[in-house]
Design a protein around this motif. Sequence first.
Motif, PDB file in Angstrom:
ATOM      1  N   ILE A 332     -42.628 -23.812 -35.552  1.00  0.00           N
ATOM      2  CA  ILE A 332     -42.648 -22.631 -35.246  1.00  0.00           C
ATOM      3  C   ILE A 332     -42.931 -22.195 -33.395  1.00  0.00           C
ATOM      4  O   ILE A 332     -43.726 -23.090 -33.254  1.00  0.00           O
ATOM      5  CB  ILE A 332     -43.353 -21.565 -36.057  1.00  0.00           C
ATOM      6  CG1 ILE A 332     -44.538 -22.204 -36.055  1.00  0.00           C
ATOM      7  CG2 ILE A 332     -43.045 -21.524 -37.588  1.00  0.00           C
ATOM      8  CD1 ILE A 332     -45.931 -21.304 -36.266  1.00  0.00           C
ATOM      9  N   LEU A 333     -42.400 -20.917 -32.748  1.00  0.00           N
ATOM     10  CA  LEU A 333     -42.883 -21.325 -31.505  1.00  0.00           C
ATOM     11  C   LEU A 333     -42.158 -21.828 -30.870  1.00  0.00           C
ATOM     12  O   LEU A 333     -42.521 -23.088 -30.112  1.00  0.00           O
ATOM     13  CB  LEU A 333     -44.942 -21.073 -31.316  1.00  0.00           C
ATOM     14  CG  LEU A 333     -45.107 -20.143 -31.871  1.00  0.00           C
ATOM     15  CD1 LEU A 333     -46.396 -19.773 -31.511  1.00  0.00           C
ATOM     16  CD2 LEU A 333     -44.472 -18.933 -31.521  1.00  0.00           C
ATOM     17  N   ASN A 334     -41.004 -22.368 -31.302  1.00  0.00           N
ATOM     18  CA  ASN A 334     -40.483 -23.931 -30.977  1.00  0.00           C
ATOM     19  C   ASN A 334     -40.040 -24.272 -28.712  1.00  0.00           C
ATOM     20  O   ASN A 334     -39.943 -25.125 -28.367  1.00  0.00           O
ATOM     21  CB  ASN A 334     -38.870 -24.244 -31.075  1.00  0.00           C
ATOM     22  CG  ASN A 334     -38.206 -23.074 -31.412  1.00  0.00           C
ATOM     23  OD1 ASN A 334     -38.589 -22.586 -31.828  1.00  0.00           O
ATOM     24  ND2 ASN A 334     -37.219 -22.982 -30.479  1.00  0.00           N
ATOM     25  N   THR A 335     -39.912 -22.437 -28.462  1.00  0.00           N
ATOM     26  CA  THR A 335     -39.595 -22.563 -27.025  1.00  0.00           C
ATOM     27  C   THR A 335     -41.030 -22.643 -25.808  1.00  0.00           C
ATOM     28  O   THR A 335     -41.955 -23.310 -24.417  1.00  0.00           O
ATOM     29  CB  THR A 335     -39.224 -21.237 -26.755  1.00  0.00           C
ATOM     30  OG1 THR A 335     -40.759 -20.277 -27.106  1.00  0.00           O
ATOM     31  CG2 THR A 335     -37.919 -20.892 -27.521  1.00  0.00           C
ATOM     32  N   TYR A 336     -42.517 -23.033 -27.043  1.00  0.00           N
ATOM     33  CA  TYR A 336     -44.095 -23.235 -26.425  1.00  0.00           C
ATOM     34  C   TYR A 336     -43.892 -24.697 -26.464  1.00  0.00           C
ATOM     35  O   TYR A 336     -43.224 -25.249 -26.316  1.00  0.00           O
ATOM     36  CB  TYR A 336     -44.504 -22.232 -27.160  1.00  0.00           C
ATOM     37  CG  TYR A 336     -44.716 -20.531 -26.885  1.00  0.00           C
ATOM     38  CD1 TYR A 336     -45.924 -20.247 -27.000  1.00  0.00           C
ATOM     39  CD2 TYR A 336     -43.532 -20.375 -27.793  1.00  0.00           C
ATOM     40  CE1 TYR A 336     -45.819 -18.773 -26.687  1.00  0.00           C
ATOM     41  CE2 TYR A 336     -44.241 -18.749 -27.570  1.00  0.00           C
ATOM     42  CZ  TYR A 336     -44.769 -18.149 -27.111  1.00  0.00           C
ATOM     43  OH  TYR A 336     -44.829 -16.873 -26.816  1.00  0.00           O
ATOM     44  N   SER A 337     -44.671 -24.659 -25.533  1.00  0.00           N
ATOM     45  CA  SER A 337     -45.719 -26.200 -26.078  1.00  0.00           C
ATOM     46  C   SER A 337     -45.827 -27.521 -27.073  1.00  0.00           C
ATOM     47  O   SER A 337     -45.604 -26.234 -28.007  1.00  0.00           O
ATOM     48  CB  SER A 337     -46.488 -26.372 -24.996  1.00  0.00           C
ATOM     49  OG  SER A 337     -47.757 -26.137 -25.515  1.00  0.00           O
ATOM     50  N   GLU A 338     -45.394 -28.456 -27.637  1.00  0.00           N
ATOM     51  CA  GLU A 338     -46.081 -28.986 -28.589  1.00  0.00           C
ATOM     52  C   GLU A 338     -47.081 -28.804 -29.098  1.00  0.00           C
ATOM     53  O   GLU A 338     -47.222 -28.550 -30.138  1.00  0.00           O
ATOM     54  CB  GLU A 338     -45.718 -30.426 -28.575  1.00  0.00           C
ATOM     55  CG  GLU A 338     -45.729 -30.841 -30.069  1.00  0.00           C
ATOM     56  CD  GLU A 338     -44.846 -32.381 -29.629  1.00  0.00           C
ATOM     57  OE1 GLU A 338     -45.330 -33.316 -30.515  1.00  0.00           O
ATOM     58  OE2 GLU A 338     -44.677 -32.772 -28.078  1.00  0.00           O
TER      59      GLU A 338
END
Length: 653
Positions: A332-338
């Motif tokens: 989830i929130l794959n556009t954010y940092s790992e």
Amino acid sequence: MPPPAWRISFAIAARHRALSSVRPQFRFYTTEALKPSIALRRTKTVAKYTGLLCLSTVVGVLTIGVGILAHDAFTYNERHVDRVPVNPLALHPERGGPKNLPIARILVGDEEDEEAKSLAIKPRLVIVGGGWGAMGVIQTLSPGDYHVTVVATDTYTTFTPLLPSAAVGTVSVRSLVEPIRKVIARLHGHFVQGKAVDIVMSERLLEVETTSPDGTKTNLYIPYDKIVIAVGSSSSTHGVPGLENCFQLKTIADAQAIRRRITDNFEAASLPTTTPEERKRLLSFVVCGGGPTGVETAAEIYDFCQEDIAKYFPKICREEVSIHVVQSREHILNTYSEAISKFAEDKFKRDQVDLIILARVAAVTPTHVLYTVKNAEGKTKQYSIPTNFVLWSTGIAMNPFTARVSSLLPNQAHKKAIEVDAHLRVKGAPLGEVYAVGDCSTIETSLLSHFLQLVEESDKDKNGKIDFGEWEDMVVRIKKRVPMAEDHLVKVKELFQLYDSDADDSLSLNELLKLLEEIGNRITSLPATAQVSAQQGKYLGKKLHKLAKASQSMEQDPKTAATGTDKQAATNMRVPADEAVSGPFKYLHLGSLAYLGNAAVFDFGKYSFVGGLIAMYAWRSVYWNEQVSARTRALLMIDWIVRGIWGRDLSRI
């Protein structure tokens, strides 16, 4: 003769005895006799400051009361509006255009005062939409630049990032909206409530569909000199059947509908006639999509259950609540940092939010969500979740008006948005007349469309090859046309050598074509976020302001004056190009943030920040600062205070 030593010693001893006999009485006097006076002084001091505090409170209350009375005295008075001049053509507009519709060349308020009359002769700027991009344009224009008309389906602009909070009553929907008429009042602009359905670029006419209170639909044309398309986007269906059974979260109406459904589900689950199976279905909440909207909605529902449902509803309701997030990707929130994705996933795991990854929604029925997952063997298996609430928040698609504009232009091949150049001008439209910002647009990333022009400008010796010096010149030109390619053109020498396959210290046209094609494929389009829309709107508003000022200064120059039939041609020549007043648009990423339920995450590219209460207050501070007006800031602050003291509003309204 000095006295003997024994006399001196005797005198000192006698004096010491005298002082010793007096000292106890002196000590007794200072510690006991002065105690009443010290207590009296302290009492007087406390009474003094208490009196001053009470007096200042009374004075403050009286001052506020007098201020309110004075405000009411000047506000609630009779204002007589008599004999307002209205041009007959504003009430009975002429007809024309391809569909022979009324053309609103003169609006009702164009002649009501001298200021309106002076603006009526200005170039017409029409802004379609009332979202982040449109507000960015309006806020950066100056009064007197243009005759501004805003066309939007809603009479207000919405602070969309807080819609998940409004969906569960954390904040009121009234705190997220600002009337568009109040926003454009600074520019003395006009507002038309309607839906843009078509555009005639050859005659510079925008077709708008309006709806009367009785439901009658009427179409009219609004003329423009420049038009800004900022209509946003629609949700992508991905071909999934049954999406009519889902909720979306893009508008105030969506948030209100979600709030009613959530309240109805808990009330029905509390009835003694509800079966255990039906109660579990009613208290099952499914969110399709693991982006910021989906994650924040799941977090808000969890907070609502923890803080309000557990307190005011039967405890069995809280016990049987289940929240599911269906995500097609691995995180989830794959556009954010790992690190942020990992923190969010761990937080949901602790909160017992069911996270289903690498799953695709197959169908949505009135009672179930069907999704498929591939097992380790590569076989697809279908699962079902009983539910009475489904939020669809996956991807974007073209707005109907955006699709219509795209279909009218020959070189628009993008499937989700209108393609614009680096100056936000719609490609294929008359240059300098049609712009697009926000989710409805995407900045071109392909370099091949500029191939021939780049070669012509950079091939100085016209030998059909590009040497290194010419390549350096071409790189400068590419950065001006497609600024997003700048990060991929850092190592200029290495790129030249890499694609110079025959090692002749020059790039043939085929080698150059391959180089530009691969660079274009690496460029990532800007995300469809409020931050991008706002920056594009502000950039375009500043540029339009500069264009207006430059055009006015040219018209005032007597050397450029024209008369007769040549006047319009001279005016067109005097209008400066976008490149003359402003550079291309460059996006500055200020960070991404998301709410995770009494916690928040911040992604600033190389740096990230995650945390609990402190991060949540930082998240609130950012959103509070980004409000459109001081009114919405005050309302939002009051909402957060009320929620903290008295909890959320549990009514169905």
